[in-house]
Design an enzyme around this catalytic site. Structure first.
Site, PDB file in Angstrom:
ATOM      1  N   ASP A 181    -143.364   8.712 -49.276  1.00 47.80           N
ATOM      2  CA  ASP A 181    -142.055   9.628 -49.531  1.00 47.80           C
ATOM      3  C   ASP A 181    -141.790  10.582 -48.184  1.00 47.80           C
ATOM      4  O   ASP A 181    -142.777  11.384 -48.005  1.00 47.80           O
ATOM      5  CB  ASP A 181    -142.391  10.817 -50.741  1.00 47.80           C
ATOM      6  CG  ASP A 181    -141.091  11.731 -51.121  1.00 47.80           C
ATOM      7  OD1 ASP A 181    -140.335  11.734 -49.918  1.00 47.80           O
ATOM      8  OD2 ASP A 181    -140.895  11.759 -52.145  1.00 47.80           O
ATOM      9  N   HIS A 182    -140.863  10.085 -47.364  1.00 44.99           N
ATOM     10  CA  HIS A 182    -141.155  10.527 -45.973  1.00 44.99           C
ATOM     11  C   HIS A 182    -140.574  12.109 -46.033  1.00 44.99           C
ATOM     12  O   HIS A 182    -141.080  12.734 -45.034  1.00 44.99           O
ATOM     13  CB  HIS A 182    -140.056   9.739 -44.940  1.00 44.99           C
ATOM     14  CG  HIS A 182    -138.781  10.061 -45.317  1.00 44.99           C
ATOM     15  ND1 HIS A 182    -138.156   9.473 -46.314  1.00 44.99           N
ATOM     16  CD2 HIS A 182    -137.758  10.782 -44.477  1.00 44.99           C
ATOM     17  CE1 HIS A 182    -136.884   9.807 -46.330  1.00 44.99           C
ATOM     18  NE2 HIS A 182    -136.504  10.696 -45.227  1.00 44.99           N
ATOM     19  N   HIS A 244    -137.838  12.982 -53.832  1.00 40.85           N
ATOM     20  CA  HIS A 244    -138.056  13.837 -52.555  1.00 40.85           C
ATOM     21  C   HIS A 244    -137.558  15.079 -53.301  1.00 40.85           C
ATOM     22  O   HIS A 244    -138.587  15.939 -53.176  1.00 40.85           O
ATOM     23  CB  HIS A 244    -136.759  13.465 -51.606  1.00 40.85           C
ATOM     24  CG  HIS A 244    -136.666  12.213 -51.003  1.00 40.85           C
ATOM     25  ND1 HIS A 244    -137.940  11.503 -50.582  1.00 40.85           N
ATOM     26  CD2 HIS A 244    -135.818  11.445 -50.812  1.00 40.85           C
ATOM     27  CE1 HIS A 244    -137.554  10.393 -49.939  1.00 40.85           C
ATOM     28  NE2 HIS A 244    -136.270  10.093 -50.139  1.00 40.85           N
TER      29      HIS A 244
END
Ligand code: NAD
Length: 494
Positions: A181-182, A244
């Site tokens: 999950d950047h 996110h």
């Protein structure tokens, strides 16, 4: 800065010529190499159905890392560690060939059997790649580590996510799986635990007694661009909120872990996410808002974007209220929102504190003064920083209160040196640190929260389009907060 011992590892990158690999993954690996986290003891095998020679692949790598390159010889030396293997994920013979290549590279670069399998492909391939890697013995069996890295999306509802997870865990243990999950690779997200648990002046008031509400905003100014094929089947709720936004919420809402290690942190994140109230249909109507952008200022409506069906009911905006059934948060709402074509690109967390129980400045002074609530803002994107808005006295003659910002905003020079999210995440993968990755129970809890919202939205006709490009989304999202006596702090920041 302490120097670290470089990790020895063989990367196998599925989707080796894909967009993500070329734009983000190779530059991230190159930066780790430049900074010494990788040394001569690493190699990477790129994989997809394409037929390429090693030299052709290496030329792509040199292009891909051009913006990070300041020494041509170093870039060429780096690229010399890259190998290409044409590979169809369904062809078992190809895995046997891959195993042979992996064993050879292991010997050649003295990699001690450490293997990172990065699946940067369409999600329908995640499970089959994991299974075939295990069944065809591509995993190292001599004591080195085997780590599987999975891109998003992780399922499209709880059922599909569970099926995918079952497939992955038939080949890898949970502690070998790194779900990317950047947003968790971003500086501010990573700072949340330190800001909270490293500062008694903050953590001591981090609860429903002092915090009025928490707001997480992940706003994009761009529209759907060329991603309609994927995005129209996902929408803002699935694409941004389920993963996110809820991950960020979990770091904000969790209790203090016993120690700052991934297993302990995950336990607390799971506890927080599992205490979110799951809405029935009426609850969804009350607490969640969806939107889709119309036309405006010369830009087309979502339904007129290339590749989007004219009757699409996909949400390009989602906002909602999260209520935690736990002692820390009981009465404090967390609001989340994300959307496309909004006024600005803006990732931020705004924490609004309660006003003093007794406001002595409202009475007694010649001119009654109105205090504002304190707001702590954690800026994620594009600025990185921490801003605390507090009441003080204004310096003019007479007695007046005003608010000021105590702020730390990262300078452009510092920001240029900060590792990119994928670089941080690769670094953690090499170190076996799952702190900033989503564990399965977290993903499961997030889907269980999101599923009833998505189901209701799928079953009912929205009144779309309902917001203008360049706005901050539909009016209903403002009404949602107003009903609780709250309002969005951004963009009307003090
Ligand atoms: P892409 O379509 O550009 O690349 C996919 C790769 O898979 C290509 O190299 C293709 O040749 C290969 N491939 C397809 N079918 C194959 C098969 N049967 N056997 C072997 N190889 C095959 O995709 P992408 O944009 O790089 O995305 C990869 C993953 O990353 C996806 O899960 C996506 O959701 C995720 N992701 C991408 C981005 C982005 O910015 N591109 C951002 C976030 C997440």
């Amino acid at each position: 800065m302490a120097t670290e011992t470089p990790t020895r590892a063989l990367f196998m990158l599925f989707g080796g010529t894909g967009d993500l690999a070329l734009r983000k993954l190779y530059p991230a690996i190159f930066n780790l190499y430049k900074k010494g986290s990788l040394s001569k003891h690493f190699a990477l095998v790129g994989l997809s159905r394409k037929e390429l020679t090693d030299d052709e692949f290496r030329a792509k790598i040199i292009d891909s890392i051009a913006s990070e390159t300041d020494d041509k010889a170093q870039a060429e030396e780096f690229a010399s560690h890259f190998y290409w293997k044409s590979h169809d994920v369904n062809n078992l013979g190809h895995y046997a060939e891959l195993r042979t290549i992996a064993d050879e590279l292991d010997k050649k670069y003295e990699l001690e059997g450490n293997r990172v399998f990065y699946v940067s492909m369409a999600p329908q391939f995640f499970g089959i790649v994991a299974k075939n890697l295990k069944d065809q013995h591509v995993l190292s069996e001599n004591g080195g580590f085997n780590r599987l890295v999975i891109e998003k999306p992780f399922g499209r509802d709880y059922e599909s996510a569970k099926k995918l997870n079952d497939e992955l865990t038939s080949a890898f243990n949970e502690n070998q799986i790194y779900r990317i999950d950047h947003y968790l690779g971003k500086e501010t997200t990573q700072a949340i635990p330190v800001i909270r648990f490293g500062n008694p002046i903050i953590e001591s008031v981090w609860n429903q007694n002092f915090i009025k509400n928490v707001q997480v905003t992940l706003a994009e100014s761009l529209g759907v661009e060329d991603r309609a094929g994927y995005y129209d089947t996902a929408g803002a709720l699935r694409d941004m909120i389920q993963n996110h936004a809820l991950q960020i919420v979990s770091y904000l809402a969790m209790d203090e872990p016993n120690t700052f290690v991934d297993t302990e942190i995950r336990k607390e994140k799971v506890k927080a996410l599992e205490s979110m109230e799951i809405y029935d249909a009426e609850g969804v109507k009350q607490n969640f808002v969806r939107g889709q952008y119309g036309a405006g200022d010369g830009s087309p409506a979502y339904r007129d974007e290339p590749g989007v069906p004219k009757d699409s009911n996909n949400d390009t905006y989602a906002a909602g209220k999260i209520v935690f059934n736990n002692p820390r948060w009981g009465k404090t709402p967390f609001y989340v929102r994300s959307g496309k074509k909004l006024a600005a690109k803006q990732g931020r967390i705004d924490i609004e504190f309660k006003k003093p129980l007794v406001d002595i400045f409202a009475k007694g002074t010649k001119q009654p003064q109105e205090l504002q609530s304190n707001v702590l803002s954690l800026l994620i994107d594009p600025k990185v920083g921490i801003v605390l808005n507090i009441n003080t006295k204004n310096s003019e003659q007479g007695f007046h209160t005003e608010t000021v910002d105590l702020d730390y905003v990262q300078s452009p020079e510092r920001a240029a040196e900060v590792p990119l999210p994928y670089e941080r995440l690769f670094h953690d993968i090499l170190n076996g640190d799952g702190t900033y990755f989503a564990s399965w129970p977290e993903v499961a809890a997030a889907w269980k929260f999101v599923d009833p919202i998505q189901h209701l939205w799928d079953a009912t006709q929205p009144d779309f389009p309902n917001y203008k490009p360049g706005s901050m989304g539909p009016k209903a999202a403002d009404d949602l907060l107003a009903r609780d006596g709250n309002s969005w702090y951004y963009p009307n920041v003090r």
